[in-house]
Design a protein around this motif. Structure first.
Motif, short mmCIF file in Angstrom:
data_model
loop_
_atom_site.label_atom_id
_atom_site.label_comp_id
_atom_site.label_asym_id
_atom_site.label_seq_id
_atom_site.Cartn_x
_atom_site.Cartn_y
_atom_site.Cartn_z
N LYS A 171 -26.00 11.22 -73.24
CA LYS A 171 -26.48 9.83 -73.35
C LYS A 171 -27.94 9.77 -73.80
O LYS A 171 -28.37 8.77 -74.36
N ALA A 220 -23.98 -1.24 -67.79
CA ALA A 220 -22.96 -0.86 -66.81
C ALA A 220 -22.78 0.63 -66.98
O ALA A 220 -22.93 1.14 -68.08
N SER A 221 -22.45 1.33 -65.88
CA SER A 221 -22.41 2.78 -66.06
C SER A 221 -21.52 3.47 -65.04
O SER A 221 -21.36 3.03 -63.91
N THR A 222 -20.95 4.60 -65.51
CA THR A 222 -20.30 5.53 -64.58
C THR A 222 -21.28 6.65 -64.21
O THR A 222 -20.87 7.69 -63.71
N GLY A 223 -22.55 6.46 -64.48
CA GLY A 223 -23.56 7.37 -63.94
C GLY A 223 -24.42 8.12 -64.95
O GLY A 223 -25.52 8.56 -64.60
N ASP A 224 -23.96 8.27 -66.17
CA ASP A 224 -24.77 9.01 -67.13
C ASP A 224 -25.62 8.09 -68.01
O ASP A 224 -26.81 8.35 -68.23
N THR A 225 -25.01 7.00 -68.48
CA THR A 225 -25.79 6.02 -69.24
C THR A 225 -26.94 5.50 -68.37
O THR A 225 -28.08 5.34 -68.84
N PHE A 259 -15.81 0.52 -63.25
CA PHE A 259 -16.69 0.45 -64.42
C PHE A 259 -16.33 -0.73 -65.31
O PHE A 259 -17.21 -1.43 -65.81
N ASN A 271 -25.46 -0.40 -73.34
CA ASN A 271 -24.20 0.36 -73.47
C ASN A 271 -23.90 0.65 -74.94
O ASN A 271 -24.47 0.02 -75.83
N SER A 272 -22.93 1.54 -75.15
CA SER A 272 -22.64 1.94 -76.53
C SER A 272 -21.95 0.85 -77.33
O SER A 272 -21.76 0.99 -78.53
N ARG A 313 -27.01 2.80 -80.10
CA ARG A 313 -26.78 4.03 -79.35
C ARG A 313 -26.07 5.09 -80.20
O ARG A 313 -26.38 6.29 -80.15
N ASN A 349 -15.42 5.36 -72.75
CA ASN A 349 -15.66 4.06 -73.38
C ASN A 349 -15.50 4.16 -74.90
O ASN A 349 -15.53 3.18 -75.61
N ALA A 405 -16.98 10.07 -64.82
CA ALA A 405 -17.73 9.35 -65.86
C ALA A 405 -16.81 8.80 -66.94
O ALA A 405 -17.24 7.99 -67.77
N ILE A 457 -12.35 5.02 -67.05
CA ILE A 457 -12.51 3.76 -67.80
C ILE A 457 -11.13 3.36 -68.34
O ILE A 457 -10.46 4.18 -68.97
N1 LIG Z 1 -19.80 7.37 -69.14
C1 LIG Z 1 -20.56 6.24 -69.41
C2 LIG Z 1 -19.75 4.97 -69.48
C3 LIG Z 1 -20.45 3.93 -70.31
O1 LIG Z 1 -20.50 4.39 -71.60
P1 LIG Z 1 -21.45 3.81 -72.75
O2 LIG Z 1 -21.59 4.97 -73.66
O3 LIG Z 1 -20.73 2.66 -73.31
O4 LIG Z 1 -22.75 3.41 -72.16
C4 LIG Z 1 -21.68 6.15 -68.39
O5 LIG Z 1 -22.20 7.20 -68.02
O6 LIG Z 1 -22.05 5.10 -67.97
#
Ligand SMILES: N[C@@H](CCOP(=O)(O)O)C(=O)O
Ligand SMILES: Cc1ncc(COP(=O)(O)O)c(C=O)c1O
Length: 571
Positions: free
Chosen positions: A253, A280-285, A331, A351-352, A357, A386, A446, A449
């Motif tokens: 990310k 919004a995130s699953t932890g890496d974004t 998520f 977000n992407s 991004r 995502n 992560a 989704i």
């Molecule tokens: N794995 C991602 C999920 C969101 O994806 P994004 O690329 O659309 O920001 C995360 O870590 O939040």
């Protein structure tokens, strides 16, 4: 319809571990290294690489090249304000003459140059007079809307996604060899901001941003791990793992976030009404957003699904001073909420779904080709959630091919967890329909989704590359990650998904023994120690932990220590 076959670490210690291990190592090339040495570190030459002669140059196969499926930025109608210049035809096209002057030569004497000379060596001849330019265009072919990158806009006029469209005519003024030389010359240097793996490709990413507005942490330039031993286990001779998790916040990310936060920084300096950046995130974004915003002094807000991300991921935006909202949903629920919030408040979406991004993430493709001396692998295997990343990769490969740096596209395989597999289900229907799912719990948290924002982008990338989708069960994910760890990696579960999918595709003979394959490792294993610890303790439900390697508690007596060693080594 079926797709065609194409082809006991004590847990009490875990918390302490978690808190120590939240940030992964950077792998930058030392700034004082001469150019050749820098390229040597970045692109290790070892016997396997040497035994591969460059791939023969051939025109794109009609099977791979379907103009209807190309992104808008290569469509002649998509650049209404400028005559489109096909890069592949540009040597004979008088409308876009190539810049004739040779690139400045620099060699291992780079360190002797003055600062001014070093900066000059980071540019192309005559570059000041070329207006490299990019804007937003609609992703959908039936929508002609376009916007400036300084506009705050995430969707096109008809509601579809946007994408960053580059002025290919301007880029095609330079020879492929000039671009290759420039990118090779810049990577790993300390001349701001070009040493970054992303910003070494600045003209292809965000050409107009002033260097001083860039917010970078020297992201990219990640190791391409030659998976020799693991490859042998799968009867493969040419398997590589692109270690995108070896990055400042421990995931790929960072590559996209440096671009997005740089653009926000630039817009704020120009007076844009942006009070914070949110995702919004699953932890890496969220980790990447927190870090880049902290570096730029911009407030950030992260929407996290409560109790669904790892402790290491959670502590990252906390430490970086983000406003961290833990929300009682998944998520997909967080994604819906953030879209509503950014509609109404001056909060910029990170977000992407925001196509900025993808411009950073696409540089992974360029880096992979660069690491193979500008050859493209046969396959890229990437875990999908995502689904922005798969399209970003595709875009990078298309851009290189269209500007003549490479001669083909790789086939792309997207890997999904069986518990969160909406793309896989659509693939089974030949992508003729798509239904979101409610994603179930997976160790690959992560990518938990069910309603991916970039579904149409992913389908376009897969169709255009004769791609495939494969899924992996929870046990397959954890077993394969652990098995590959035994050959020197330290995989996150998402990389486990990709490796498990690879194994299945090998078994089905979709991927051949001698194909050159790059598996994308998307995050650092140190962010996901909870599930790894439980695996080795054999405490994961419904998982036999076939590759477990638990700690042996041993009394402090030499006899006991020797007994333990003998039992282990069986002598
Ligand atoms: N794995 C991602 C999920 C969101 O994806 P994004 O690329 O659309 O920001 C995360 O870590 O939040
Ligand atoms: C570690 C990791 N791997 C893979 C993915 C999937 O990437 P994408 O959402 O772009 O498909 C994500 C995020 O979604 C991730 O955080």
């Amino acid at each position: 319809m079926m797709p065609r076959p194409r082809a006991g670490i004590g847990l009490s210690r875990t918390l302490t571990l978690r808190l120590h291990l939240s940030q992964a190592q950077n792998v930058n090339v030392p700034s004082t290294a001469p150019l050749d040495a820098a390229v040597g570190v970045f692109n290790p030459i070892h016997p396997r690489a040497l035994s591969h002669p460059p791939l023969p140059v051939r025109s794109p196969s009609p099977l791979l090249y379907n103009p209807r499926m190309e992104p808008a930025f290569v469509s002649p109608t998509a650049l209404p304000r400028r005559p489109f210049c096909s890069p592949s035809k540009s040597t004979t096209n008088a409308a876009c003459p190539r810049m004739a002057v040779a690139s400045p030569r620099i060699d291992s004497n780079f360190w002797r140059l003055s600062d001014d000379e070093k900066r000059r060596a980071m540019t192309l001849p005559g570059q000041q007079s070329v207006n490299f330019h990019a804007h937003y265009a609609a992703f959908d072919n039936d929508d002609n809307s376009h916007y400036q990158l300084d506009d705050i806009v995430y969707r096109a006029k008809k509601g579809g996604l946007l994408e960053v469209e580059h002025d290919m005519e301007a880029l095609a003024k330079y020879d492929p060899s000039q671009w290759r030389d420039l990118f090779d010359r810049r990577s790993g240097r300390t001349v701001w901001p070009y040493g970054s793996g992303v910003w070494s490709k600045k003209e292809w990413v965000l050409p107009s941003i002033p260097d001083e507005d860039v917010v970078s942490m020297f992201e990219g330039n990640s190791n391409l791990f030659w998976a020799e031993r693991f490859g042998r286990e799968l009867d493969m001779t040419d398997l590589w793992v692109k270690q995108c998790g070896n990055s400042h916040t421990g995931s790929f990310k960072d590559l996209g976030m440096t671009v997005l936060v740089s653009q926000v920084n630039h817009m704020i300096k120009k007076g844009a009404d942006i009070k914070a950046v949110g995702c919004a995130s699953t932890g890496d974004t969220s980790a990447a957003l927190g870090a880049y915003c902290a570096a730029a002094g911009i407030p950030s807000i992260v929407f996290l699904p409560a109790d669904k991300i790892s402790t290491a991921q959670l502590v990252q935006p906390i430490a970086n001073g983000s406003l961290v909202l833990s929300i009682d949903t998944d998520f997909d629920g967080c994604m819906k909420l953030i879209q509503q919030v950014v509609e109404e408040y001056p909060i910029y979406l990170a977000n992407s779904m925001n196509s900025l991004r993808l411009e950073g993430q696409k540089t992974v493709s360029i880096e992979i080709a660069q690491q193979f001396d500008w050859n493209v692998p046969d396959w890229i295997v990437v875990p999908g959630g995502n689904l922005g990343n798969v399209y970003a990769f595709y875009k990078g490969f298309v851009m290189m091919r269209d500007l003549g740096l490479t001669s083909k596209l790789p086939r792309i395989a997207v890997a999904q967890a069986e518990n969160a597999n909406p793309l896989y289900l659509s693939y089974l229907e030949n992508f003729e329909s798509f239904e979101p799912v409610t994603a179930k719990q997976t160790y690959a948290s992560a990518i938990q989704i069910g309603d991916p924002v970039s579904i149409h982008r992913a389908i376009r990338a897969l169709r255009a590359t004769d791609g495939v989708v494969e899924q992996a069960s929870e046990e397959e994910i954890m077993d394969t990650a652990a098995r590959a760890d035994r050959t020197g990696m330290f995989n996150c579960p998402h990389t486990g998904v990709a490796l498990a999918a690879l194994e299945k595709l090998r078994r089905k003979q979709v991927i051949s023994s001698d194909d050159r394959v790059v598996v994308v490792s998307t995050a650092h294993g140190l962010k996901f120690t909870e599930s790894k610890v439980l695996y080795h303790e054999k405490k994961l439900p419904n998982c036999a932990s076939r590759y477990a390697n638990d700690v042996i508690r041993t009394p402090a007596k030499v006899g006991s220590v020797i007994d333990s060693i003998r039992a282990h080594l069986k002598f």
